[in-house]
Design an enzyme around this catalytic site. Structure first.
Site, PDB file in Angstrom:
ATOM      1  N   LEU A   1      -6.970  -0.660  -3.292  1.00  0.00           N
ATOM      2  CA  LEU A   1      -6.575   0.543  -2.558  1.00  0.00           C
ATOM      3  C   LEU A   1      -5.062   0.621  -2.396  1.00  0.00           C
ATOM      4  O   LEU A   1      -4.495   1.688  -2.315  1.00  0.00           O
ATOM      5  CB  LEU A   1      -7.249   0.571  -1.182  1.00  0.00           C
ATOM      6  CG  LEU A   1      -8.776   0.733  -1.165  1.00  0.00           C
ATOM      7  CD1 LEU A   1      -9.315   0.625   0.248  1.00  0.00           C
ATOM      8  CD2 LEU A   1      -9.184   2.056  -1.785  1.00  0.00           C
TER       9      LEU A   1
ATOM     10  N   LYS B   1      -1.139  -2.059  -2.545  1.00  0.00           N
ATOM     11  CA  LYS B   1      -0.487  -3.360  -2.454  1.00  0.00           C
ATOM     12  C   LYS B   1       0.819  -3.199  -1.701  1.00  0.00           C
ATOM     13  O   LYS B   1       1.554  -2.246  -1.938  1.00  0.00           O
ATOM     14  CB  LYS B   1      -0.192  -3.912  -3.855  1.00  0.00           C
ATOM     15  CG  LYS B   1      -1.440  -4.386  -4.578  1.00  0.00           C
ATOM     16  CD  LYS B   1      -1.122  -4.907  -5.969  1.00  0.00           C
ATOM     17  CE  LYS B   1      -2.414  -5.200  -6.707  1.00  0.00           C
ATOM     18  NZ  LYS B   1      -2.187  -5.751  -8.052  1.00  0.00           N
ATOM     19  N   GLY B   2       1.074  -4.107  -0.776  1.00  0.00           N
ATOM     20  CA  GLY B   2       2.299  -4.009   0.002  1.00  0.00           C
ATOM     21  C   GLY B   2       3.032  -5.330   0.016  1.00  0.00           C
ATOM     22  O   GLY B   2       2.691  -6.248  -0.743  1.00  0.00           O
ATOM     23  N   ALA B   3       4.035  -5.408   0.900  1.00  0.00           N
ATOM     24  CA  ALA B   3       4.843  -6.624   0.975  1.00  0.00           C
ATOM     25  C   ALA B   3       4.017  -7.774   1.538  1.00  0.00           C
ATOM     26  O   ALA B   3       4.143  -8.922   1.118  1.00  0.00           O
ATOM     27  CB  ALA B   3       6.066  -6.369   1.841  1.00  0.00           C
TER      28      ALA B   3
ATOM     29  N   GLY C   1       0.433  -7.941   1.870  1.00  0.00           N
ATOM     30  CA  GLY C   1      -0.806  -8.279   1.183  1.00  0.00           C
ATOM     31  C   GLY C   1      -1.345  -7.120   0.384  1.00  0.00           C
ATOM     32  O   GLY C   1      -0.688  -6.087   0.259  1.00  0.00           O
TER      33      GLY C   1
ATOM     34  N   VAL D   1      -4.728  -4.479  -0.272  1.00  0.00           N
ATOM     35  CA  VAL D   1      -5.924  -3.934   0.358  1.00  0.00           C
ATOM     36  C   VAL D   1      -6.903  -3.516  -0.733  1.00  0.00           C
ATOM     37  O   VAL D   1      -6.523  -2.839  -1.691  1.00  0.00           O
ATOM     38  CB  VAL D   1      -5.592  -2.716   1.251  1.00  0.00           C
ATOM     39  CG1 VAL D   1      -6.848  -2.216   1.951  1.00  0.00           C
ATOM     40  CG2 VAL D   1      -4.534  -3.070   2.270  1.00  0.00           C
TER      41      VAL D   1
ATOM     42  N   ASP E   1       6.377   1.462  10.904  1.00  0.00           N
ATOM     43  CA  ASP E   1       6.510   1.858   9.500  1.00  0.00           C
ATOM     44  C   ASP E   1       5.669   3.093   9.196  1.00  0.00           C
ATOM     45  O   ASP E   1       4.777   3.060   8.359  1.00  0.00           O
ATOM     46  CB  ASP E   1       6.084   0.682   8.607  1.00  0.00           C
ATOM     47  CG  ASP E   1       6.643   0.800   7.195  1.00  0.00           C
ATOM     48  OD1 ASP E   1       7.468   1.701   6.953  1.00  0.00           O
ATOM     49  OD2 ASP E   1       6.240  -0.003   6.332  1.00  0.00           O
TER      50      ASP E   1
END
Lengths: 311, 245
Positions: free
Chosen positions: A34, A36-38, A40, A42, A148
């Site tokens: 779903l 991807k971030g800094a 982790g 999802v 954020d």
């Protein structure tokens, strides 16, 4: 160690991968990524009872634990708690021998804000922002801000149509320094304030969210950063109705989400009045009504002006 | 629990050291003094192999800190992310030590069940927010950094916005290297804000040398830790003895 060059397994789970929790022994099958971030990644995952959940997994124990703490606090809010609901917290002992912490939460289905506005019309913007302000207020009431707040972290759900924030990575206790932010939405970057967590920080980001919808390619900062933002708000036709509200949010004039929402609601009411069909109404009366509206608008602007001057 | 004062050195460089002591050794010795060494390696476009920046990781690893290699455009976010991550990492280490002394050698934050882990992390977060920090920034200003220095400056001003939003106190100082006579030149003495930075950043030296090791050594000296210099000297002497000099 912070290192972009070595992506871990947590960021590369293939559909069909089966995760079993180390502590609670529940199993989940990965369906798709779903986001991807800094901190982790999802994934959409299916529980053993076929229910779909959003599963966030990471190799950063510290950051993910603090997100879980926040979600647990949000869950304690009575009624509609802000943000997605937390279901389960566990660890996954992966085949690579590393223990990855993860949690599952409500899978919030919907469309991206800007594509929603493209499909259904930009007239929805004011209403959606007003809904999000209500959710922000709930969060502020319990002593946290979103931090954020950005296009990628909000979603428009279908039934009912509602704008919600879905990522708690930046949620920060009021009074501390904002945990995670994105330059374009950050008032510190635009020289419009500091990076301390207070409600007005979110309200600035909300105004930037509106700008991001109108200027998908964003724009570059100039010497007079605040002047640029005010000019960009003025230039955007879609935002003309909300110019005053957004300018005030950018200038840090709202201390609470409720006060911004009240101003926004006034604009929304004004909009519905103007858009009412006048064809069936007697011509003379309709003109009278127009004059009355202009007069009322003038009067309310004057009151706004006086109030601002007073403050 | 008291975290006391965190001490960090942040090295921003774009190349390999080529003069003086081995920076990895100096970083290890600095770590012994309770100061963390973090390194940001700045890439040039079209310089993807980054072999010259391998040293970056090694220095941070021996210095007990965090490293990241980035393109100049990403400097601003990286500088604050690296600094914060290093703070959390250090404080997590402190907390882990406490845990071990209470629960035994095998315990760490990672091995706790998720619910207890959350409570411990709340303590770490609290400490990160409230601890005092002393940060010395060491900027490589050799010729190849010329085009990037404007971005370094912006990133540092931005860093002070982030740090000053914390509850704890901050002190920053900035040094550039190579210096004229010594390895480093002072740009800014210990101060709480960096907004005046714009006017004090120096004209660049155009020398080809990158004395990273000696610069780190001087950075430590600016912390007023003479003890380390003695241990460096001893190390040099024993090395000489080993080779029978």
């Amino acid at each position: 160690m912070l290192n972009q060059s070595k992506p871990t397994l947590a960021f590369n789970l293939k559909p069909g991968t089966r995760l079993v929790g180390k502590w609670k022994r529940n199993s989940y099958v990965i369906q798709q990524v779903l986001g991807k971030g800094a901190i982790g990644a999802v994934y959409l995952a299916k529980q053993s009872d076929k229910k779909l959940v959003a599963l966030k997994i990471s190799d950063k124990v510290a950051s993910i634990s603090s997100e879980i703490n926040v979600l647990q606090k949000l869950a304690k809010v009575r009624g509609n708690s802000p943000g997605p609901s937390l279901y389960e917290v566990d660890d996954w002992l992966a085949p690579d021998g590393i223990c990855y912490p993860f949690y599952t939460m409500e899978y919030v289905q919907g469309s991206e804000l800007s594509s929603f506005l493209n499909n259904r019309g930009s007239a929805w913007l004011g209403l959606l922002l007003s809904q999000l302000l209500e959710e922000l207020d709930q969060l502020h009431q319990i002593g946290f801000i979103v931090g954020d707040l950005k296009l990628e972290n909000v979603i428009v759900t279908n039934s009912p149509i509602r704008l919600r924030f879905i990522d708690v990575g930046g949620v920060t206790q009021i009074g501390r320094s904002v945990k995670e932010y994105t330059e374009f939405y950050d008032r510190g970057y635009w020289q419009c304030g500091d990076r301390k967590a207070e409600p007005s920080y979110d309200l600035f980001a909300l105004a930037m969210l509106a700008l991001q919808c109108v200027y998908p390619n964003r724009f570059k900062k100039t010497e007079d950063a605040k002047g640029l933002l005010l000019a960009k708000i003025k230039q955007a036709k879609v935002l003309s109705a909300y110019e005053l509200v957004l300018s005030r949010a950018v200038s840090g004039r709202y201390q609470t989400a409720i006060s911004m929402r009240q101003d926004l609601k006034k604009v929304l009411i004004l909009q519905t009045k103007v858009e009412q069909p006048t064809a069936t109404v007697h011509k003379g009366r309709s003109q009278n009504r127009d004059w009355l509206e202009i007069f009322m608008f003038g009067l309310s602007s004057l009151i706004f002006y006086l109030l601002t001057a007073f403050y | 629990m008291q975290a006391g004062k965190l001490k960090q050195i942040l090295l921003i460089t774009d190349g390999c050291s080529n003069q003086g002591e081995d920076p990895t050794l100096v970083a290890s010795l600095i770590k012994e003094q309770g100061i963390t060494v973090n390194v940001i390696g700045v890439l040039d476009h079209g310089d993807e192999d980054s072999e010259s920046l391998q040293e970056v990781e090694e220095i941070a690893e021996s210095g007990g800190g965090v490293s990241q290699i980035v393109y100049p455009q990403r400097l601003t976010q990286t500088v604050q992310a690296v600094t914060k991550q290093a703070m959390t990492q250090t404080l997590q280490g402190v907390v882990n030590q406490e845990l071990r002394s209470i629960l035994g050698d095998t315990q760490s934050i990672e091995s706790l069940p998720p619910s207890q882990r959350g409570e411990v992390m709340e303590v770490v977060e609290e400490l990160t927010e409230t601890c005092d920090i002393q940060l010395l920034v060491l900027v490589d200003t050799s010729a190849s950094m010329q085009k990037k220095i404007e971005l370094v400056k912006e990133a540092l001003i931005d860093l002070s916005i982030s740090m000053n939003a914390r509850i704890g106190d901050n002190k920053f100082s900035i040094y550039s290297f190579p210096g004229k006579k010594k390895a480093t030149t002072q740009i800014l003495d210990w101060s709480t804000k960096l907004d005046k930075l714009a006017s004090v950043f120096p004209k660049l030296t155009s020398g080809g040398v990158t004395p990273t090791g000696p610069a780190l050594k001087e950075a430590l000296h600016h912390y007023g830790q003479a003890g380390l210099l003695r241990s460096l000297k001893r190390h040099a002497e024993s090395e000489q003895a080993d080779f029978g000099i």
